[in-house]
Each structure stands twice: as C-alpha cells, then as structure tokens.
Design an enzyme around this catalytic site. Structure first.
Site, mmCIF file in Angstrom:
data_model
loop_
_atom_site.group_PDB
_atom_site.id
_atom_site.type_symbol
_atom_site.label_atom_id
_atom_site.label_comp_id
_atom_site.label_asym_id
_atom_site.label_seq_id
_atom_site.Cartn_x
_atom_site.Cartn_y
_atom_site.Cartn_z
ATOM 1 N N HIS A 314 28.482 -38.669 9.603
ATOM 2 C CA HIS A 314 28.267 -40.175 8.467
ATOM 3 C C HIS A 314 28.183 -40.329 7.304
ATOM 4 C CE1 HIS A 314 27.633 -44.030 7.447
ATOM 5 N NE2 HIS A 314 29.072 -43.968 8.467
ATOM 6 N N ASP A 372 30.657 -44.636 16.404
ATOM 7 C CA ASP A 372 32.391 -44.420 16.654
ATOM 8 C C ASP A 372 32.154 -43.256 18.430
ATOM 9 O OD1 ASP A 372 33.730 -46.207 14.970
ATOM 10 O OD2 ASP A 372 33.590 -44.892 13.321
HETATM 11 N N1 CMC Z 1 32.797 -31.832 12.358
HETATM 12 C C1 CMC Z 1 32.394 -30.467 11.397
HETATM 13 N N2 CMC Z 1 32.039 -30.598 10.578
HETATM 14 C C2 CMC Z 1 31.553 -31.699 10.056
HETATM 15 C C3 CMC Z 1 31.770 -32.873 10.427
HETATM 16 C C4 CMC Z 1 32.203 -32.763 11.239
HETATM 17 N N3 CMC Z 1 33.002 -34.030 12.158
HETATM 18 N N4 CMC Z 1 31.452 -33.899 10.057
HETATM 19 C C5 CMC Z 1 30.750 -32.780 8.669
HETATM 20 N N5 CMC Z 1 30.732 -31.295 8.442
HETATM 21 C C6 CMC Z 1 30.248 -30.813 7.617
HETATM 22 C C7 CMC Z 1 31.276 -30.045 6.485
HETATM 23 O O1 CMC Z 1 32.071 -29.721 7.068
HETATM 24 C C8 CMC Z 1 30.496 -29.777 5.785
HETATM 25 O O2 CMC Z 1 30.071 -28.466 6.224
HETATM 26 P P1 CMC Z 1 29.906 -27.402 4.718
HETATM 27 O O3 CMC Z 1 28.482 -28.665 3.772
HETATM 28 O O4 CMC Z 1 29.333 -25.741 5.386
HETATM 29 O O5 CMC Z 1 30.930 -27.107 3.741
HETATM 30 C C9 CMC Z 1 29.113 -30.734 5.831
HETATM 31 O O6 CMC Z 1 28.947 -30.713 7.330
HETATM 32 C C10 CMC Z 1 29.190 -31.873 5.483
HETATM 33 O O7 CMC Z 1 29.945 -32.676 5.387
HETATM 34 P P2 CMC Z 1 31.313 -33.625 4.152
HETATM 35 O O8 CMC Z 1 31.668 -33.410 4.405
HETATM 36 O O9 CMC Z 1 30.380 -33.336 2.497
HETATM 37 O O10 CMC Z 1 30.177 -34.780 4.488
HETATM 38 P P3 CMC Z 1 30.800 -36.266 4.337
HETATM 39 O O11 CMC Z 1 29.870 -37.195 4.187
HETATM 40 O O12 CMC Z 1 31.849 -36.354 3.673
HETATM 41 O O13 CMC Z 1 31.698 -36.611 5.939
HETATM 42 C C11 CMC Z 1 32.828 -38.095 7.332
HETATM 43 C C12 CMC Z 1 30.943 -37.976 6.470
HETATM 44 C C13 CMC Z 1 32.319 -39.727 7.935
HETATM 45 C C14 CMC Z 1 33.504 -38.543 6.703
HETATM 46 C C15 CMC Z 1 32.655 -36.827 8.175
HETATM 47 O O14 CMC Z 1 31.174 -36.907 8.958
HETATM 48 C C16 CMC Z 1 33.428 -36.754 9.559
HETATM 49 O O15 CMC Z 1 34.994 -36.179 9.186
HETATM 50 N N6 CMC Z 1 33.183 -37.517 10.528
HETATM 51 C C17 CMC Z 1 34.130 -37.328 11.513
HETATM 52 C C18 CMC Z 1 34.776 -38.512 11.306
HETATM 53 C C19 CMC Z 1 33.994 -39.729 12.018
HETATM 54 O O16 CMC Z 1 33.359 -39.957 12.900
HETATM 55 N N7 CMC Z 1 34.211 -40.953 11.191
HETATM 56 C C20 CMC Z 1 33.986 -42.048 11.868
HETATM 57 C C21 CMC Z 1 32.922 -42.250 10.558
HETATM 58 S S1 CMC Z 1 31.557 -43.275 10.823
HETATM 59 C C22 CMC Z 1 32.492 -44.854 10.570
HETATM 60 C C23 CMC Z 1 31.187 -46.323 10.105
HETATM 61 O O17 CMC Z 1 30.818 -46.022 9.644
HETATM 62 O O18 CMC Z 1 31.983 -47.372 10.500
#
Ligand code: CMC
Length: 438
Positions: A314, A372
């Site tokens: 998240h 989710d």
């Molecule tokens: N699977 C694999 N790796 C992940 C994931 C994931 N779901 N999420 C983050 N990472 C890794 C990412 O590759 C990065 O690794 P590194 O530091 O080695 O480069 C690290 O974790 C941090 O990731 P980030 O992209 O900086 O995290 P973010 O805060 O930008 O992303 C997110 C948040 C929700 C977009 C992401 O976790 C994601 O894509 N999750 C899957 C989609 C999902 O479930 N979305 C629903 C979120 S809840 C919605 C709501 O609040 O209503």
C-alpha cells in the site's frame, strides 16, 4: 502561544532562500499528522510556483473528516477508529457520521434511515436510460452516465448555495446510487430490475436488488448482509485520494453534486484506483492451481517480468492496512457460511497468502495483504461478478465524496481549484501560414 490563521494555528515559520531572496512561510498545525508549510504567498513573495506532480507532498485542503497514519496503520473517521466503526456501527451510521460529523442519536438515525429508504426509488423515466446501453456495457459506464443524469431530474440541486438543497442531494445520492448500481448489474445479465425494499436494511435491500429474481423467493442471508455492510463501511472514505480530489476539484467550479460524484466515479474506474480487487481475481485465475504458486512468486520477485502480487502492499499503509484485518475476518466468516473452505479458488488464495507473508521478499518490503486482497474474494464468494467490484466501491465511496464535497462548499473563502504548471514547450515563435509551410 501559537499565532492564529483562518486555517488553524501557526506553530512555526519556514524560511526559503533562493539566491538573495528569502521568503518566510507560516507552518500550520492540524489536530493530528504532520504540520504543513503554507505556500499561499510563495508566488507573491518570490515569483516562484511549487512543483509537485501527483500532489504526493501537497495538502490540497483542510479537512476534519478522515485521518490516516500509514506507518501506524491508523484510519479514523471523525476521530473514530475504523475497527470500532466496522464492528460496532452500520453503514448508515457511518454515513451519517461522515456527512454530519457526529454519530447519530436514535431519533436522528431512524429519521436518516427512513429518508434514505424514501429516496432509494429512481424516477421511472430513469428506467428508460438503461435500454440505451448495450447489454455488454461495463456497469461502471452505466453508473457514471446515470448518476450524471440525475442532475436532469433534480434541477434544484444546481443551487449549491442552498443548504437544504445540498442536504437533499446528499441523501438522494447515498440512497439512489445503490439502486442504479444494482440495476446496472441486472441489465447486463438480462434480468428484470428489482425495486428497493423498505422493510429491509440498506445492505439487505441492496443485496435483494442484486440477487432477487421474480420466479423465486429471495431470503437475505444475514452473514452476507453483514459482510456487505462491512465492505461498504471499509470503503466509505479515505481522505484526499484521486477520486475524492476529483470530486473536490469539479465541485470547486460550482458544478452540481450529481455531476461531481459522476466525475468521482470516472476517476475511481481507473485500474490504479478502484480496480485492484478485480486484479486479485485475475491473478488467481492466472495462477490456476496451488502447484503454480512458487513459480508465480518467483516471477513477482524477478522484477523484469513486471508482475506484482496484487492485493499486497500500500502507498500509505506500510505496516498493515487496518481495513484488511477486518476484511480478512469477514472473509473467513463468509467462506465458512457458504462452505467454501474446500473450493479450489479460496484454497489457492489462502495458500498464496500463507507463502507470501512468510517470504523475506515481502516481509522486508513491508508488503502485507491490503483491503483489496480480501474484498475481491468476499465479493466473488457472494456471487458478485468482477465487473461489479468497482461499482460496489463507488456505492460506498459516494458517502465520502459527498461528505468531502459538502465540507469544501462550506469552507469560508472556498475558491476554484486551479493548479499551475512548469511549462516545457516551445518558446514564442512566429506563425507561418499553411501555404508557406510546404
Ligand atoms: N508485489 C511485489 N512487489 C511489490 C508490490 C507487490 N504488490 N508492491 C510493492 N512492491 C515492491 C516494489 O517493487 C518495491 O521494491 P524495491 O524497493 O525493491 O524496488 C517496494 O516493494 C516498494 O514499492 P513501491 O512501488 O515503492 O510501493 P508504492 O507505495 O509505490 O506502491 C502499491 C503501492 C499499492 C501501488 C503497490 O504495493 C502495488 O502495486 N500493489 C499491488 C496492487 C494493489 O494491491 N493495489 C491496491 C492497493 S489498496 C487500494 C486502496 O487503498 O483502496
């Protein structure tokens, strides 16, 4: 003692030096969360704008509705923890709290509930709209268009300066969006529309509109009704997310609330916002069987593939998503009620979660199941098709959108939202007539 500004106490000042220039900017404090540097006089004092694409560092408004502390896993609505609301309150009580700022007393609750029941019917002319859509239309397209069209039925809603009119629009939206949502579903599956049932609670009536058929008796399952109510509570508001910010920006122009909420629905439709629970189901279908989990997890860990574990991680919650804990409990209740423990799909989800939460890749990056992951599974267990997942999110979030819209309209000195830009295009050049361009 702290100085005071119309926006709150000025707790400090921040100074910004650019060459010889120095701007002293007030620092404002809220009741919880980080202070903010007030840059409203930045341009007047320095000739500069701030640059923050995606608004990740920018507080776009003052708000007293929802507070999130992502590191601590805290989500408060009007000060009440989401865990207490989801387990102790109904969706209607939560809606009242978000809209009016306080939990309703018994009388207020009954009156609000009755009002919503009376408003849940749609104008019969609205039935005709549905026939204009293709049967395979996405229900979000139907919802977005039909909610925008409500403004044609309630022209008095255009007068947003009238408090009574704002309140009536609020109740109309909360009550009618579920009916439109259920009918959008019925239309796409070719079944007759079911009218709201005033003898039932909000979530029971919604389930009946979704699943009842004229040729069979429909009895609402109380476990599923409670699960639906919880899903709605957990999605009701989440401060200044993309769709809520959209509602506020459209609302800042003075547009009517039906048009504003339709804009919010459009923003929610994007897969980066409302579509993640649908993506969880897609991922499970792609994995197929438990034997394929290790290979899938390897794919996720191997970044080149670009595959993510959907329903994990998240942007704001870095320790846990407080909504996910309640959702997990609800999910287990629904699975037990429907006897789905042995169903391959739910078995697969349980195994995937078990493997991921114990894998150092996810543990080190603080990636936990988010709301989710479970909401998609619950909706699937209830028999709701994936194309309806974002629609249900919109039914819940309508409460947050309209609460935030009201707060914005009632803010003294409210102005149209109008961001600026860092221009990177051509500098001025002379126009060449078509004939001279070759
Ligand atoms: N699977 C694999 N790796 C992940 C994931 C994931 N779901 N999420 C983050 N990472 C890794 C990412 O590759 C990065 O690794 P590194 O530091 O080695 O480069 C690290 O974790 C941090 O990731 P980030 O992209 O900086 O995290 P973010 O805060 O930008 O992303 C997110 C948040 C929700 C977009 C992401 O976790 C994601 O894509 N999750 C899957 C989609 C999902 O479930 N979305 C629903 C979120 S809840 C919605 C709501 O609040 O209503």
């Amino acid at each position: 003692m702290a100085d005071h500004d119309i926006n709150g106490p000025v707790s400090d000042t921040a100074s910004l030096s650019i060459g010889e220039q120095r701007a002293v900017l007030p620092v404002l404090s809220g009741t919880l969360g980080p202070d903010v540097v007030d840059i409203r006089k930045l341009t007047a004092e320095t000739g500069l704008f701030s640059y923050d694409p995606g608004y990740g560092e920018t507080a776009s408004c003052r708000s007293a509705i929802t507070f999130i502390d992502g590191d601590k896993g805290v989500l408060l609505h009007r000060g009440y923890p989401i865990e207490q609301l989801a387990t102790g309150a109904s969706f209607i009580e939560t809606a009242y709290l978000l809209v009016y700022g306080e939990l309703p007393g018994r009388e207020e609750y009954l009156r609000f509930q009755q009002d919503l029941k009376e408003q849940a019917l749609l104008h019969e002319q609205i039935r005709n709209f549905f026939n204009g859509f293709r049967r395979d239309a996405h229900p979000m397209a139907i919802l977005c268009g039909t909610v925008a069209a409500l403004s044609a039925f309630y022209p008095e809603a255009v007068d947003i300066s009238n408090e009574a009119s704002r309140d009536l629009s609020t109740r109309r939206l909360i009550a009618k969006v579920p009916t439109i949502a259920a009918w959008a579903y019925k239309y796409t599956v070719g079944e007759p529309f079911v009218y709201p049932d005033n003898s039932l609670s909000f979530s029971e009536s919604f389930l009946k509109m979704l699943f009842a058929r004229p040729n069979a008796e429909y009895k609402v399952n109380p476990v599923l009704a409670r699960a639906m109510d919880r899903i709605l509570i957990l999605h009701a508001d989440h401060e200044q997310n993309a769709s809520t910010s959209t509602v506020r920006l459209v609302g800042s122009t003075g547009a009517n609330p039906f048009a504003c909420v339709a804009a919010g629905i459009a923003a929610l439709w994007g897969p980066a916002h409302g579509g993640a629970n649908e993506a969880v189901l897609g991922m499970l279908a792609q994995i197929g069987t438990k034997e394929n989990i290790p290979a899938f997890i390897e794919q996720v860990k191997n970044r080149e593939s670009g595959v993510r574990l959907m329903g994990f991680g998240h942007r704001v919650y870095k320790n846990f998503d407080p909504r996910a804990k309640i959702m997990e409990q609800t999910y287990l209740e629904v699975v037990a009620e429907l006897g789905l423990e042995q169903d391959p799909m739910f078995d697969l989800a349980a195994e995937l979660e078990r493997i991921a939460v114990n894998d150092p890749y996810f543990v080190q990056r603080r990636l936990y199941p988010n709301v989710d992951f479970y909401s998609g599974l619950i909706l699937k267990a209830m028999g709701i098709p994936t194309s309806m997942f974002t629609v249900l999110f919109a039914v819940a979030r309508t409460v947050g959108w309209i609460s935030q819209w009201r707060e914005m309209i009632e803010e003294p000195g409210q102005r149209i939202g109008r961001p600026r830009q860092l221009y990177v295009g051509q500098t001025e050049r002379a126009f060449t007539p078509l004939d001279a361009r070759g």
